[in-house]
Design an enzyme around this catalytic site. Structure first.
Site, mmCIF file in Angstrom:
data_model
loop_
_atom_site.group_PDB
_atom_site.id
_atom_site.type_symbol
_atom_site.label_atom_id
_atom_site.label_comp_id
_atom_site.label_asym_id
_atom_site.label_seq_id
_atom_site.Cartn_x
_atom_site.Cartn_y
_atom_site.Cartn_z
ATOM 1 N N ASN A 1 0.820 -1.217 0.000
ATOM 2 C CA ASN A 1 0.000 0.000 0.000
ATOM 3 C C ASN A 1 0.855 1.268 0.000
ATOM 4 O O ASN A 1 0.370 2.342 0.339
ATOM 5 C CB ASN A 1 -0.989 -0.011 1.179
ATOM 6 C CG ASN A 1 -0.300 -0.209 2.513
ATOM 7 O OD1 ASN A 1 0.910 -0.079 2.618
ATOM 8 N ND2 ASN A 1 -1.080 -0.527 3.527
ATOM 9 N N ARG B 1 3.284 7.392 11.435
ATOM 10 C CA ARG B 1 2.731 6.875 12.678
ATOM 11 C C ARG B 1 2.466 8.043 13.624
ATOM 12 O O ARG B 1 3.261 8.984 13.690
ATOM 13 C CB ARG B 1 3.689 5.875 13.367
ATOM 14 C CG ARG B 1 3.741 4.490 12.708
ATOM 15 C CD ARG B 1 2.415 3.735 12.810
ATOM 16 N NE ARG B 1 2.431 2.442 12.138
ATOM 17 C CZ ARG B 1 1.954 2.210 10.914
ATOM 18 N NH1 ARG B 1 1.395 3.187 10.214
ATOM 19 N NH2 ARG B 1 1.979 1.003 10.404
ATOM 20 N N GLN C 1 -5.089 3.724 18.390
ATOM 21 C CA GLN C 1 -6.070 3.515 17.325
ATOM 22 C C GLN C 1 -7.005 2.376 17.721
ATOM 23 O O GLN C 1 -6.495 1.316 18.062
ATOM 24 C CB GLN C 1 -5.362 3.198 16.012
ATOM 25 C CG GLN C 1 -4.590 4.396 15.498
ATOM 26 C CD GLN C 1 -4.067 4.245 14.082
ATOM 27 O OE1 GLN C 1 -3.579 5.179 13.518
ATOM 28 N NE2 GLN C 1 -4.156 3.064 13.509
ATOM 29 N N HIS D 1 -7.397 6.022 10.095
ATOM 30 C CA HIS D 1 -6.244 5.397 9.421
ATOM 31 C C HIS D 1 -6.732 4.655 8.170
ATOM 32 O O HIS D 1 -7.042 3.463 8.211
ATOM 33 C CB HIS D 1 -5.573 4.428 10.401
ATOM 34 C CG HIS D 1 -4.217 3.987 9.962
ATOM 35 N ND1 HIS D 1 -3.324 3.399 10.809
ATOM 36 C CD2 HIS D 1 -3.597 4.045 8.764
ATOM 37 C CE1 HIS D 1 -2.213 3.114 10.150
ATOM 38 N NE2 HIS D 1 -2.364 3.485 8.902
HETATM 39 P P1 NDP Z 1 10.609 2.247 3.744
HETATM 40 O O1 NDP Z 1 11.285 1.269 4.656
HETATM 41 O O2 NDP Z 1 10.639 2.027 2.275
HETATM 42 O O3 NDP Z 1 11.218 3.686 3.980
HETATM 43 C C1 NDP Z 1 11.460 4.200 5.243
HETATM 44 C C2 NDP Z 1 12.611 5.157 5.128
HETATM 45 O O4 NDP Z 1 12.754 5.823 6.383
HETATM 46 C C3 NDP Z 1 13.958 4.484 4.848
HETATM 47 O O5 NDP Z 1 14.571 5.123 3.752
HETATM 48 C C4 NDP Z 1 14.721 4.746 6.136
HETATM 49 O O6 NDP Z 1 16.078 4.939 5.966
HETATM 50 C C5 NDP Z 1 14.132 6.031 6.590
HETATM 51 N N1 NDP Z 1 14.369 6.356 7.979
HETATM 52 C C6 NDP Z 1 14.357 5.546 9.046
HETATM 53 N N2 NDP Z 1 14.641 6.241 10.145
HETATM 54 C C7 NDP Z 1 14.838 7.512 9.765
HETATM 55 C C8 NDP Z 1 15.179 8.700 10.466
HETATM 56 N N3 NDP Z 1 15.383 8.695 11.785
HETATM 57 N N4 NDP Z 1 15.304 9.847 9.754
HETATM 58 C C9 NDP Z 1 15.131 9.851 8.427
HETATM 59 N N5 NDP Z 1 14.810 8.744 7.715
HETATM 60 C C10 NDP Z 1 14.674 7.600 8.380
HETATM 61 O O7 NDP Z 1 9.114 2.373 4.291
HETATM 62 P P2 NDP Z 1 7.809 2.868 3.530
HETATM 63 O O8 NDP Z 1 8.145 4.094 2.774
HETATM 64 O O9 NDP Z 1 7.145 1.752 2.827
HETATM 65 O O10 NDP Z 1 6.878 3.217 4.770
HETATM 66 C C11 NDP Z 1 7.248 4.213 5.726
HETATM 67 C C12 NDP Z 1 6.325 4.156 6.916
HETATM 68 O O11 NDP Z 1 5.026 4.568 6.513
HETATM 69 C C13 NDP Z 1 6.089 2.752 7.492
HETATM 70 O O12 NDP Z 1 7.113 2.400 8.395
HETATM 71 C C14 NDP Z 1 4.763 2.887 8.169
HETATM 72 O O13 NDP Z 1 4.949 3.330 9.505
HETATM 73 C C15 NDP Z 1 4.081 3.980 7.381
HETATM 74 N N6 NDP Z 1 2.962 3.442 6.591
HETATM 75 C C16 NDP Z 1 1.725 3.984 6.792
HETATM 76 C C17 NDP Z 1 0.636 3.491 6.120
HETATM 77 C C18 NDP Z 1 -0.713 4.109 6.288
HETATM 78 O O14 NDP Z 1 -1.707 3.469 5.942
HETATM 79 N N7 NDP Z 1 -0.813 5.328 6.794
HETATM 80 C C19 NDP Z 1 0.752 2.353 5.204
HETATM 81 C C20 NDP Z 1 2.118 1.936 4.966
HETATM 82 C C21 NDP Z 1 3.169 2.448 5.693
HETATM 83 P P3 NDP Z 1 17.119 3.718 5.906
HETATM 84 O O15 NDP Z 1 17.211 3.418 4.464
HETATM 85 O O16 NDP Z 1 18.361 4.243 6.480
HETATM 86 O O17 NDP Z 1 16.532 2.625 6.750
#
Ligand code: NDP
Length: 389
Positions: free
Chosen positions: A147, A285, A314, A333
């Site tokens: 998603n 989140r 939630q 959500h």
């Molecule tokens: P990804 O794992 O593809 O991307 C997450 C990115 O966050 C990575 O590039 C990671 O870097 C980076 N990151 C981690 N910690 C930090 C930090 N402290 N500062 C800056 N960047 C950081 O995840 P997605 O993009 O697929 O999803 C992201 C989040 O979205 C999920 O974890 C989930 O919580 C949320 N989500 C929400 C949904 C909704 O329905 N609202 C549905 C799906 C997801 P690195 O490469 O170094 O690890």
């Protein structure tokens, strides 16, 4: 035979749908970057139907019962007397969705001696105490990418909705008004604004790509930089930290996972460093921002708008201050649970179950915890010292 316990959100108040707005959803084979969409041996549902609610059962019942397993589906997940707590005692597999998370805490894991597999039907397994799962050798898996684009589209929608003051303008129409000045006194163009994402992973990068045609200045911060050719293609500026990012942006979108380093990241101090009148969009989140600091920033005008679909806890209680704070565009959500997304994560859940019951390896990109350690996607995104956040 295994007991599979599935915690899903309630059916619509009008009952489980007997018809839909459209006759189906487009089929997607691959995600950006090449990962294949879920490919179970078979599905027993029609894509485009409501699968994420209790009666939808993620389309799993015929499959599980044909193998002699027991499927228990409930939405009752809060407190020690909940159906979730009662049924967990002898469950082997738990399935939950972030939209209606069954918080799998260390205490609950301790009371579930048979538990071997926790599946997130969607993305984001922060509702599972990963440290406890590692300690108990429980496999945690999610349907990576299912998603991500759904959420990215929601971010773009909310960015435009806030900047252009869409929701109050729509409300004037519903109320019978034609109050153009009331609508336009808070409306701006997005064009030429600076938009930044905290994290440019699957969702963050998709947001950048979708916003590029709006002729905005793009910014991001992430622990790892994007490939130079991607930075060049998007003409996006990297920032070494979130403070630097927010100082440079008019719109900030949060797309990083919740882990100890990101919990409460947007507190009073960081919000004060944003440009006055910034817009903040959080579909990652709820706990990445300080709930009350966001309310204060909206009330003072430091934030011109806040939107998103993630809360804590939630479901959010009826008196949650985000329901009544000024200039917000919150939804429940929902961004990652469109009917289109449900078809993908229901198929992905089925694929994970097929692998598990046939004794085959679960796709590496779906794994968060396996064999007593962070694995696959989990190795990259999560921290081993992570309770249920
Ligand atoms: P990804 O794992 O593809 O991307 C997450 C990115 O966050 C990575 O590039 C990671 O870097 C980076 N990151 C981690 N910690 C930090 C930090 N402290 N500062 C800056 N960047 C950081 O995840 P997605 O993009 O697929 O999803 C992201 C989040 O979205 C999920 O974890 C989930 O919580 C949320 N989500 C929400 C949904 C909704 O329905 N609202 C549905 C799906 C997801 P690195 O490469 O170094 O690890």
């Amino acid at each position: 035979m295994a007991k599979v316990l599935c915690v899903l959100y309630d059916d619509p108040v009008t009952g489980y749908p007997s018809s839909y707005a459209r006759d189906g959803v487009p089929h997607i084979d691959h995600y950006p970057g090449g990962q294949t969409a879920p490919s179970p041996e078979k599905i027993d549902f029609t894509p485009g139907q409501l699968l994420g609610s209790v009666s939808g059962e993620l389309g799993l019942r015929p499959y599980l019962e044909s193998l002699g397993h027991t499927l228990v589906v409930t939405s009752d997940k809060e407190g020690p007397d909940s159906a979730f707590d009662r049924e967990l005692a002898d469950a082997e597999v738990v399935i939950s969705q972030p939209f209606w998370p069954a918080y799998l805490t260390a205490e609950r894991i301790a009371k579930a001696p048979n538990l071997k597999l926790a599946i997130t039907a969607g993305i984001g397994s922060d509702h599972v105490d990963l440290t406890a799962a590692i300690g108990r050798g429980i496999t945690v898996a999610e349907v990576t990418y299912s998603n991500s684009i759904s959420v990215a589209e929601h971010v773009v929608m909310m960015t435009l909705a806030l900047v252009r003051n869409y929701l109050p303008s729509h409300q004037w129409v519903r109320d019978g008004g034609w109050n153009i000045a009331d609508c336009s006194a808070r409306a701006y163009d997005l064009e030429a604004m600076a938009v930044g994402t905290v994290a440019a992973g699957r969702i963050g990068l998709a947001v950048l790509r979708r916003l590029k045609p709006f002729d905005v200045a793009l910014h991001y911060t992430d622990r790892h930089r994007l490939a130079p050719e991607v930075e060049q293609e998007l003409n996006v500026t990297w920032h070494p930290d979130v403070e630097s990012l927010v100082r440079a942006c008019d719109v900030v979108t949060i797309n990083c996972p919740l882990h100890p380093e990101t919990e409460n990241m947007f507190d009073d101090a960081l919000l004060a460093k944003m440009r006055r009148g910034s817009y903040l969009i959080n579909t990652a989140r709820g706990k990445i921002v300080d709930r009350d600091a966001v309310v204060r920033a909206l009330e003072s005008g430091q934030l011109a708008g806040y939107a998103g679909d993630v809360w804590y806890p939630q479901p959010a209680p009826a008196d949650h201050p985000w329901r009544t704070m000024p200039n917000h565009g919150m939804t429940p959500h929902t961004s990652g649970t469109t009917l289109s997304a449900q078809a993908r994560y229901a198929a992905g859940t089925r694929e994970i179950l097929e692998s598990y019951f046939q004794g085959r390896a679960i796709r590496d990109e779906y794994l968060i915890v396996d064999g007593g350690r962070l694995a696959g996607t989990g190795q990259h995104s999560y921290s081993a010292a992570q309770g249920a956040l």
